[in-house]
Design a protein around this motif. Structure first.
Motif, short mmCIF file in Angstrom:
data_model
loop_
_atom_site.label_atom_id
_atom_site.label_comp_id
_atom_site.label_asym_id
_atom_site.label_seq_id
_atom_site.Cartn_x
_atom_site.Cartn_y
_atom_site.Cartn_z
N SER A 145 0.91 -1.33 0.32
CA SER A 145 0.16 -0.25 -0.24
C SER A 145 0.71 0.78 0.27
O SER A 145 0.21 2.23 -0.68
N SER A 146 2.54 1.28 1.00
CA SER A 146 2.81 2.29 0.44
C SER A 146 4.51 1.61 0.29
O SER A 146 4.71 0.59 0.68
N PHE A 147 5.18 2.10 0.30
CA PHE A 147 7.05 2.34 -0.25
C PHE A 147 7.63 2.89 1.24
O PHE A 147 7.12 4.38 1.55
N ALA A 148 8.18 2.35 2.10
CA ALA A 148 8.93 3.17 3.24
C ALA A 148 9.99 2.70 3.72
O ALA A 148 10.65 3.31 4.60
N GLY A 149 10.45 2.00 2.37
CA GLY A 149 12.02 0.91 2.91
C GLY A 149 12.59 0.62 4.51
O GLY A 149 11.09 -0.78 4.77
N TYR A 150 13.80 1.08 5.27
CA TYR A 150 13.48 0.50 6.78
C TYR A 150 12.62 0.63 7.17
O TYR A 150 12.94 0.62 9.02
N GLN A 151 11.64 1.42 7.52
CA GLN A 151 10.58 1.80 8.12
C GLN A 151 9.87 0.30 8.23
O GLN A 151 8.87 0.25 9.01
N LYS A 152 9.61 -0.47 7.42
CA LYS A 152 9.04 -1.81 7.62
C LYS A 152 10.24 -2.88 8.04
O LYS A 152 11.32 -2.90 8.01
N ASP A 153 8.94 -4.01 8.12
CA ASP A 153 10.55 -5.61 8.91
C ASP A 153 10.97 -6.05 7.43
O ASP A 153 10.92 -4.78 6.48
N ARG A 154 11.63 -6.58 7.79
CA ARG A 154 12.17 -8.20 6.80
C ARG A 154 11.58 -8.12 5.20
O ARG A 154 11.18 -7.77 4.07
N LYS A 155 10.10 -8.30 6.00
CA LYS A 155 9.13 -9.02 5.26
C LYS A 155 8.90 -8.19 4.30
O LYS A 155 8.13 -8.30 2.80
N GLY A 156 8.93 -6.77 5.39
CA GLY A 156 8.13 -5.40 4.96
C GLY A 156 8.68 -4.90 3.54
O GLY A 156 8.39 -4.95 2.00
N VAL A 157 10.08 -5.67 3.34
CA VAL A 157 11.34 -4.87 2.65
C VAL A 157 10.71 -5.73 1.19
O VAL A 157 10.47 -4.77 -0.12
N ARG A 158 10.79 -7.32 2.01
CA ARG A 158 10.82 -8.14 0.72
C ARG A 158 9.31 -7.73 -0.19
O ARG A 158 9.67 -7.46 -1.25
N TYR A 159 8.12 -7.54 0.47
CA TYR A 159 7.60 -7.12 -0.63
C TYR A 159 7.32 -6.11 -1.49
O TYR A 159 6.88 -5.97 -2.49
N GLU A 160 7.86 -4.75 -1.01
CA GLU A 160 8.15 -3.49 -1.22
C GLU A 160 8.82 -4.13 -2.81
O GLU A 160 9.60 -3.09 -3.79
N ILE A 161 10.17 -4.96 -2.86
CA ILE A 161 11.45 -5.13 -3.93
C ILE A 161 10.44 -6.38 -4.96
O ILE A 161 10.41 -5.89 -6.15
N LYS A 162 8.87 -7.37 -4.26
CA LYS A 162 8.23 -7.98 -4.90
C LYS A 162 7.70 -6.57 -6.27
O LYS A 162 7.10 -7.34 -7.48
N ALA A 163 7.03 -5.95 -4.96
CA ALA A 163 6.44 -4.67 -6.17
C ALA A 163 6.95 -4.25 -7.19
O ALA A 163 6.80 -4.04 -7.91
N GLU A 203 21.62 -6.95 7.81
CA GLU A 203 22.10 -8.43 8.64
C GLU A 203 21.46 -9.05 8.20
O GLU A 203 21.67 -10.25 8.00
N GLU A 204 20.75 -8.77 7.39
CA GLU A 204 20.26 -10.05 6.15
C GLU A 204 20.36 -9.50 4.70
O GLU A 204 20.14 -8.59 4.51
N THR A 205 21.65 -10.14 3.98
CA THR A 205 20.78 -9.49 2.50
C THR A 205 21.05 -10.46 1.53
O THR A 205 21.46 -11.98 2.01
N ILE A 206 20.40 -10.08 0.49
CA ILE A 206 19.72 -11.30 -0.69
C ILE A 206 20.66 -10.00 -1.61
O ILE A 206 21.04 -9.73 -1.70
#
Length: 168
Positions: free
Chosen positions: A5-23, A105-108
């Motif tokens: 619903s929005s892009f917030a970068g590291y304001q989200k958790d790792r799962k949220g960041v993955r969803y942003e990348i997926k979007a 701490e986690e890089t893909i």
């Protein structure tokens, strides 16, 4: 696309960041992006590996990207979202790495040549495999290979452009 619903970068958790990348991945995929390898080099030297890199506007207009174009394009977009991204160059190839958390701490890894015909999960699996293949066996770092942020890459490009202009 309704993935986030929005892009917030590291304001989200790792799962949220993955969803942003997926979007972003899905938006580029739906735009019809495809892998297009331009094999003609711009260097006449046998021991220097080069490849034509499209400007971002050209890649967007043509919906085509080689490994460098795709990595730089996706890195630029993700960097704009505030994510820490790395362009990883290994002999004859480039892919992308992204920190999923602010601490790194986690890089893909992401294999951007898979954009046209694969899911993001498949591209991450391949990118992680590349990172493991090229990582130093002692500490897992990509030693001896080009790994830099887009800002460092731009500095390198400007520096090399100056050298080329001086030679002309």
């Amino acid at each position: 696309l309704g993935i986030v619903s929005s892009f917030a970068g590291y304001q989200k958790d790792r799962k949220g960041v993955r969803y942003e990348i997926k979007a972003i991945w899905q938006a580029l995929k739906e735009r019809g992006f495809s892998y297009s390898n331009i094999t003609t080099t711009s260097s006449g030297e046998d021991d220097v590996y080069t490849q034509h890199v499209r400007l971002m506007g050209e890649a967007l207009k043509m919906s085509q990207a080689n490994c460098v174009d795709g990595s730089v394009l996706l890195a630029s977009i993700l960097r704009k979202l505030g994510l820490r991204v790395y362009l990883v160059g290994v002999p004859g190839h480039m892919f992308l790495a992204v920190d999923l958390d602010e601490e790194g701490e986690e890089t893909i890894g992401i294999e951007t040549t898979m954009l046209s015909d694969s899911t993001l999960a498949e591209a991450i699996k391949e990118g992680n495999g590349l990172a493991c293949k090229w990582a130093d066996r002692q500490d897992g770092k990509l030693r001896g290979y080009l790994q830099m942020t887009p800002k460092e890459y731009r500095k390198l490009l400007v520096k090399n452009t100056d050298v080329v202009e001086q030679k002309m």
